[in-house]
Design a protein around this motif. Structure first.
Motif: not given
Length: 119
Positions: A52-59, A61-67, A108-116
């Motif tokens: 979770l800590k790493l994903l919060n750092q990588l994303n 905001y709300s969405k991001r595509i990364i390798p 590629k990986i799509q990162l998605i941050k859900m709002k509570y």
């Protein structure tokens, strides 16, 4: 012989269904037994928190595509997640609490941050 405290084994006085001589013994008994039952969960929770800590750092905001390699190089352990979400199109998102990810084509990986509020 009467009943004995389940923690300190002292003789009990009072109600016939009493199990502990005081709140301290009751608390100590349950803490020891719960710790024993939950000892296997600790290492997994540590991995989930790190993910979770790493994903919060990588994303942040709300969405991001990364390798995908960036995610792996950051140290995210893809074997552990808290839940899955299957979309209508059949694609599956893996979540670590409120941070999700989905594998795409071309590594590629799509990162998605859900709002509570989305839960």
């Amino acid at each position: 012989m009467g009943n004995l405290c389940k923690d300190c084994h002292a003789p009990l006085r009072g109600r016939s269904d009493k199990k502990f001589c005081n709140d301290g013994c009751r608390s100590n008994y349950h803490n020891q037994h719960n710790t024993e039952k939950l000892k296997d969960i600790g290492p997994i929770n540590k991995i989930l928190k790190a993910n979770l800590k790493l994903l919060n750092q990588l994303n942040p905001y709300s969405k991001r595509i990364i390798p995908k390699q960036l995610l792996l190089d950051a140290g995210v352990n893809l074997k552990y997640h808290t839940h899955l979400y299957k979309q209508k199109d059949g694609k599956v998102l893996k979540f670590c609490y409120h941070q999700g990810y989905m594998e795409l084509e071309d590594e590629k990986i799509q990162l998605i941050k859900m709002k509570y509020s989305d839960f």
